[in-house]
Design an enzyme around this catalytic site. Structure first.
Site, PDB file in Angstrom:
ATOM      1  NE  ARG A 224      -3.310   2.939   0.947  1.00 26.38           N
ATOM      2  CZ  ARG A 224      -4.268   3.206   1.831  1.00 26.38           C
ATOM      3  NH1 ARG A 224      -4.776   2.209   2.531  1.00 26.38           N
ATOM      4  NH2 ARG A 224      -4.717   4.421   1.990  1.00 26.38           N
TER       5      ARG A 224
ATOM      6  CG  ASP B 117     -10.568   2.729   6.539  1.00 28.41           C
ATOM      7  OD1 ASP B 117      -9.351   2.945   6.718  1.00 28.41           O
ATOM      8  OD2 ASP B 117     -11.215   3.201   5.587  1.00 28.41           O
TER       9      ASP B 117
ATOM     10  NE  ARG C 257      -7.579   3.600  -1.434  1.00 29.88           N
ATOM     11  CZ  ARG C 257      -7.739   4.294  -0.305  1.00 29.88           C
ATOM     12  NH1 ARG C 257      -8.082   3.699   0.800  1.00 29.88           N
ATOM     13  NH2 ARG C 257      -7.591   5.587  -0.293  1.00 29.88           N
TER      14      ARG C 257
ATOM     15  CG  ASP D  93      -8.477   1.842   3.023  1.00 34.82           C
ATOM     16  OD1 ASP D  93      -7.582   2.220   3.807  1.00 34.82           O
ATOM     17  OD2 ASP D  93      -9.568   2.430   2.913  1.00 34.82           O
TER      18      ASP D  93
HETATM   19  N1  A4P Z   1      -7.965   7.308  10.692  1.00 29.95           N
HETATM   20  C1  A4P Z   1      -8.777   7.954  11.561  1.00 29.95           C
HETATM   21  N2  A4P Z   1      -9.758   7.156  11.982  1.00 29.95           N
HETATM   22  C2  A4P Z   1      -9.570   5.949  11.373  1.00 29.95           C
HETATM   23  C3  A4P Z   1     -10.271   4.714  11.422  1.00 29.95           C
HETATM   24  N3  A4P Z   1     -11.382   4.547  12.168  1.00 29.95           N
HETATM   25  N4  A4P Z   1      -9.794   3.681  10.679  1.00 29.95           N
HETATM   26  C4  A4P Z   1      -6.797   7.940  10.058  1.00 29.95           C
HETATM   27  C5  A4P Z   1      -8.687   3.840   9.902  1.00 29.95           C
HETATM   28  N5  A4P Z   1      -7.970   4.996   9.810  1.00 29.95           N
HETATM   29  C6  A4P Z   1      -8.413   6.041  10.546  1.00 29.95           C
HETATM   30  O1  A4P Z   1      -6.354   7.014   6.191  1.00 29.95           O
HETATM   31  C7  A4P Z   1      -6.027   8.341   6.552  1.00 29.95           C
HETATM   32  C8  A4P Z   1      -5.852   8.452   8.063  1.00 29.95           C
HETATM   33  O2  A4P Z   1      -7.103   8.207   8.700  1.00 29.95           O
HETATM   34  C9  A4P Z   1      -4.934   7.420   8.683  1.00 29.95           C
HETATM   35  O3  A4P Z   1      -3.654   7.896   8.852  1.00 29.95           O
HETATM   36  C10 A4P Z   1      -5.554   7.113  10.061  1.00 29.95           C
HETATM   37  O4  A4P Z   1      -4.751   7.546  11.128  1.00 29.95           O
HETATM   38  P1  A4P Z   1      -5.558   6.291   5.033  1.00 29.95           P
HETATM   39  O5  A4P Z   1      -5.936   4.840   5.075  1.00 29.95           O
HETATM   40  O6  A4P Z   1      -4.128   6.667   5.107  1.00 29.95           O
HETATM   41  O7  A4P Z   1      -6.082   7.008   3.719  1.00 29.95           O
HETATM   42  P2  A4P Z   1      -7.458   6.840   3.012  1.00 29.95           P
HETATM   43  O8  A4P Z   1      -8.030   5.503   3.275  1.00 29.95           O
HETATM   44  O9  A4P Z   1      -7.290   7.291   1.588  1.00 29.95           O
HETATM   45  O10 A4P Z   1      -8.261   7.957   3.756  1.00 29.95           O
HETATM   46  P3  A4P Z   1      -9.665   7.854   4.334  1.00 29.95           P
HETATM   47  O11 A4P Z   1     -10.036   9.279   4.564  1.00 29.95           O
HETATM   48  O12 A4P Z   1      -9.788   6.882   5.459  1.00 29.95           O
HETATM   49  O13 A4P Z   1     -10.415   7.266   3.103  1.00 29.95           O
HETATM   50  P4  A4P Z   1     -11.775   6.573   3.140  1.00 29.95           P
HETATM   51  O14 A4P Z   1     -12.786   7.590   3.566  1.00 29.95           O
HETATM   52  O15 A4P Z   1     -11.694   5.287   3.840  1.00 29.95           O
HETATM   53  O16 A4P Z   1     -11.977   6.346   1.609  1.00 29.95           O
HETATM   54  N6  A4P Z   1     -14.790   3.596  -2.954  1.00 29.95           N
HETATM   55  C11 A4P Z   1     -15.174   2.317  -2.906  1.00 29.95           C
HETATM   56  N7  A4P Z   1     -16.130   1.862  -3.758  1.00 29.95           N
HETATM   57  N8  A4P Z   1     -14.604   1.432  -2.026  1.00 29.95           N
HETATM   58  C12 A4P Z   1     -13.635   1.831  -1.129  1.00 29.95           C
HETATM   59  O17 A4P Z   1     -13.147   0.995  -0.341  1.00 29.95           O
HETATM   60  N9  A4P Z   1     -12.319   3.678  -0.268  1.00 29.95           N
HETATM   61  C13 A4P Z   1     -11.994   4.974  -0.229  1.00 29.95           C
HETATM   62  C14 A4P Z   1     -11.155   5.479   0.873  1.00 29.95           C
HETATM   63  C15 A4P Z   1     -12.535   5.914  -1.213  1.00 29.95           C
HETATM   64  N10 A4P Z   1     -13.500   5.339  -2.125  1.00 29.95           N
HETATM   65  C16 A4P Z   1     -13.847   4.054  -2.086  1.00 29.95           C
HETATM   66  C17 A4P Z   1     -13.225   3.198  -1.150  1.00 29.95           C
HETATM   67 MG    MG Z   2      -8.032   4.013   5.207  1.00 24.76          MG
END
Ligand code: A4P
Ligand code: MG
Length: 167
Positions: A81, A95, A90, A93
């Protein structure tokens, strides 16, 4: 012992293989009690990018949430990643989308995940295995899912951990 809902997503490489291996790796952090069906979902946010595979597991673990997040980041890193762009493509991921117990609101960690309640790619698999999980203030996954109807998700397989080729 805490019950955590962990969302898995991949839209690069051998997507299903990343998710399947991640379930086994997450299981080492406690015990994976439930695994949702596997979904193919349209990308939400970020640049134009390939469709995702998404799933959710329920993990029971003695870990503190921050230690769990650090362990999940290590698993992501082992899957190659990179973090070039927010919401970008990615390989993997992971979360933490929900947990039992009190919510956490800190700059580095928010549980419930702040966007879980508006994302069908999280709510659909979460409702397979934990519809009562809290994804917002007084809001269950089942109630949130009823409102989010505009994002395309396709249920690919109920049972997907065995060794089959990538879809
Ligand atoms: N962070 C804070 N809270 C949490 C939590 N509960 N779980 C922080 C995980 N991480 C958490 O995440 C950014 C920062 O969020 C981390 O450093 C952590 O300390 P990241 O994994 O580095 O980056 P990211 O995943 O791009 O950011 P984000 O804002 O978590 O993204 P999202 O909102 O999860 O969106 N479309 C579809 N169809 N399927 C998907 O899986 N995923 C995303 C990611 C966008 N669009 C998608 C999908
Ligand atoms: Mg994430």
């Amino acid at each position: 012992m805490t019950r955590f809902a962990i969302a898995l997503g991949s839209n690069q490489g051998a997507r299903r293989d990343h998710l399947r291996r991640a379930v086994a790796e997450v299981d080492r952090l406690g015990s994976v009690e439930e695994v949702s069906a596997l979904y193919e979902t349209e990308p939400i946010g970020g640049p134009a990018q390939a469709p995702y595979l998404n799933a959710v597991v329920v993990l029971e673990s003695m870990s503190q949430p921050r230690d769990l997040l650090a362990a999940l980041h290590q698993i992501e890193a082992a899957h190659g990643r990179t973090r070039d762009m927010r919401w970008g493509p990615r390989t993997l991921d992971l979360d933490i989308v929900a947990m039992d117990g009190d919510p956490i609101r800190a700059p580095d960690l928010e549980i419930p995940h702040p966007r879980a309640a508006e994302r069908r790619f999280v709510l659909e698999p979460l409702c397979d295995i934990w519809p009562d999980a809290m994804v917002g203030d007084g809001l269950t996954a089942a109630a949130a899912k009823a409102v989010v109807t505009d994002q395309e998700v396709v249920r690919l397989a109920a049972s997907w951990l065995e060794d089959e080729p990538d879809p």
